[in-house]
Design a protein around this motif. Structure first.
Motif, PDB file in Angstrom:
ATOM      1  N   ASP A 200     -20.279  19.972 101.449  1.00  0.00           N
ATOM      2  CA  ASP A 200     -21.220  18.547 101.952  1.00  0.00           C
ATOM      3  C   ASP A 200     -21.921  17.921 101.629  1.00  0.00           C
ATOM      4  O   ASP A 200     -23.293  18.141 101.108  1.00  0.00           O
ATOM      5  CB  ASP A 200     -21.200  19.398 103.158  1.00  0.00           C
ATOM      6  CG  ASP A 200     -21.724  18.675 104.942  1.00  0.00           C
ATOM      7  OD1 ASP A 200     -21.608  16.910 104.669  1.00  0.00           O
ATOM      8  OD2 ASP A 200     -22.350  18.855 105.614  1.00  0.00           O
ATOM      9  N   GLN A 201     -21.989  16.318 101.760  1.00  0.00           N
ATOM     10  CA  GLN A 201     -23.031  15.422 100.779  1.00  0.00           C
ATOM     11  C   GLN A 201     -23.810  14.989 102.002  1.00  0.00           C
ATOM     12  O   GLN A 201     -24.226  14.090 101.766  1.00  0.00           O
ATOM     13  CB  GLN A 201     -22.141  14.265  99.990  1.00  0.00           C
ATOM     14  CG  GLN A 201     -21.314  14.411  99.130  1.00  0.00           C
ATOM     15  CD  GLN A 201     -22.284  15.373  97.683  1.00  0.00           C
ATOM     16  OE1 GLN A 201     -23.131  14.823  97.620  1.00  0.00           O
ATOM     17  NE2 GLN A 201     -21.597  16.834  97.715  1.00  0.00           N
ATOM     18  N   ARG A 202     -23.521  15.487 102.974  1.00  0.00           N
ATOM     19  CA  ARG A 202     -24.994  14.721 103.851  1.00  0.00           C
ATOM     20  C   ARG A 202     -26.075  15.539 104.006  1.00  0.00           C
ATOM     21  O   ARG A 202     -26.964  15.363 104.805  1.00  0.00           O
ATOM     22  CB  ARG A 202     -23.818  15.331 105.790  1.00  0.00           C
ATOM     23  CG  ARG A 202     -22.198  14.877 106.093  1.00  0.00           C
ATOM     24  CD  ARG A 202     -22.154  15.279 107.141  1.00  0.00           C
ATOM     25  NE  ARG A 202     -21.816  16.299 107.327  1.00  0.00           N
ATOM     26  CZ  ARG A 202     -21.150  17.100 108.124  1.00  0.00           C
ATOM     27  NH1 ARG A 202     -21.269  16.139 109.129  1.00  0.00           N
ATOM     28  NH2 ARG A 202     -20.592  18.444 107.907  1.00  0.00           N
ATOM     29  N   LYS A 219     -31.043  18.062 106.129  1.00  0.00           N
ATOM     30  CA  LYS A 219     -30.020  17.098 106.604  1.00  0.00           C
ATOM     31  C   LYS A 219     -30.615  15.870 106.216  1.00  0.00           C
ATOM     32  O   LYS A 219     -31.518  15.370 106.630  1.00  0.00           O
ATOM     33  CB  LYS A 219     -29.683  16.926 108.163  1.00  0.00           C
ATOM     34  CG  LYS A 219     -29.012  15.626 108.842  1.00  0.00           C
ATOM     35  CD  LYS A 219     -28.824  15.500 110.719  1.00  0.00           C
ATOM     36  CE  LYS A 219     -28.238  14.127 110.779  1.00  0.00           C
ATOM     37  NZ  LYS A 219     -27.669  14.207 112.235  1.00  0.00           N
ATOM     38  N   ARG A 220     -29.597  15.407 105.912  1.00  0.00           N
ATOM     39  CA  ARG A 220     -30.681  13.647 104.585  1.00  0.00           C
ATOM     40  C   ARG A 220     -30.816  12.769 105.357  1.00  0.00           C
ATOM     41  O   ARG A 220     -30.060  12.437 106.752  1.00  0.00           O
ATOM     42  CB  ARG A 220     -29.385  13.937 103.835  1.00  0.00           C
ATOM     43  CG  ARG A 220     -29.130  14.589 102.647  1.00  0.00           C
ATOM     44  CD  ARG A 220     -27.999  13.910 101.344  1.00  0.00           C
ATOM     45  NE  ARG A 220     -28.369  15.093  99.895  1.00  0.00           N
ATOM     46  CZ  ARG A 220     -27.591  15.105  99.228  1.00  0.00           C
ATOM     47  NH1 ARG A 220     -26.391  14.601  99.272  1.00  0.00           N
ATOM     48  NH2 ARG A 220     -27.677  15.517  98.141  1.00  0.00           N
ATOM     49  N   SER A 226     -26.946  11.158  97.132  1.00  0.00           N
ATOM     50  CA  SER A 226     -26.554  12.371  96.934  1.00  0.00           C
ATOM     51  C   SER A 226     -26.796  13.251  95.834  1.00  0.00           C
ATOM     52  O   SER A 226     -26.381  14.508  95.600  1.00  0.00           O
ATOM     53  CB  SER A 226     -25.081  11.957  97.319  1.00  0.00           C
ATOM     54  OG  SER A 226     -24.229  11.660  96.370  1.00  0.00           O
TER      55      SER A 226
END
Length: 227
Positions: A200-202, A219-220, A226
């Motif tokens: 998950d890149q979020r 959470k970005r 990323s």
């Protein structure tokens, strides 16, 4: 020095608790009562409760959300870490187990910081979104039925503010997630969840070998790399 996490012997674990855990009398009382229950293994370890409390303080959390409360130890640990105007929304389906927590929260003088909502967690999470609570929580702890983790995570991530933190319990599942061959429904659900979270890149991610394994996902913020 070590390039791998140290294995804890019983003797070393006793030392860790004695020197590294400052458990309040309210938390100790709740832990001791829960220890006498047949489902006592569902309660988090005291060092995990203190670790999450430290995280809550470090990120300056004021609004926390918990999916899976059991007898309320993690909720109380979080409530103790919140400022006076902080609030925790705790979601569970059991009136029996959470009633124990309610007693101890009241005895600790912190019942007003915990908003307990009984019912299916996915429905409660969706209700919060429907009420306009997206991007409004600072910290989310997931420790409920393992087959529901993926759904709780997705709904919870919508509720979490950018820069907020998700903590997911039992991700090592007593080692079963890494065992060869197929597992039971819970093990397979956790394997799928761990795979999805790893990709998950979020979020920024770390899996910590505390308790039964705790994954932390930040959470970005929009525009963050990323890498």
């Amino acid at each position: 020095m070590s390039n791998q996490t140290l294995q804890l012997t019983d003797e070393l674990y006793v030392y860790l608790k004695a020197k590294g855990v400052r458990e309040s009398s309210a938390l100790a009382a709740l832990r001791e009562e829960t220890a006498a229950l047949p489902m006592s293994m569902m309660q988090i370890a005291p060092e995990q409760g203190q670790f999450m409390a430290m995280l809550i303080k470090l990120i300056g959390a004021r609004r926390c959300l918990e999916v899976g409360t059991f007898t309320g130890y993690s909720a109380l640990a979080c409530a103790e870490a919140l400022p006076a105007d902080g609030r925790l929304v705790a979601l569970d389906i059991s009136e029996e187990w959470t009633a124990i927590g309610r007693r101890h929260w009241a005895a600790a003088g912190l019942a007003d910081r915990i908003d307990l909502r009984l019912g299916p967690a996915a429905e409660s999470l969706q209700a919060l979104l429907d009420d306009g609570e997206a991007d409004s929580f600072d910290f989310l702890f997931i420790d409920a039925d393992k087959t529901g983790y993926a759904q709780y995570y997705e709904l919870g991530l919508e509720l979490l503010r950018p820069g907020g933190l998700v903590a997911v319990d039992n991700v090592l599942w007593d080692g079963a997630v890494a065992a060869p061959g197929p597992g039971d429904d819970d093990t397979e659900a956790l394997r799928r969840f761990n795979d999805a979270l790893a990709a998950d890149q979020r979020v920024d991610l770390v899996m910590v070998p505390i308790g039964d394994g705790l994954s932390l996902a930040r959470k970005r913020v929009a525009g963050e790399s990323s890498d």
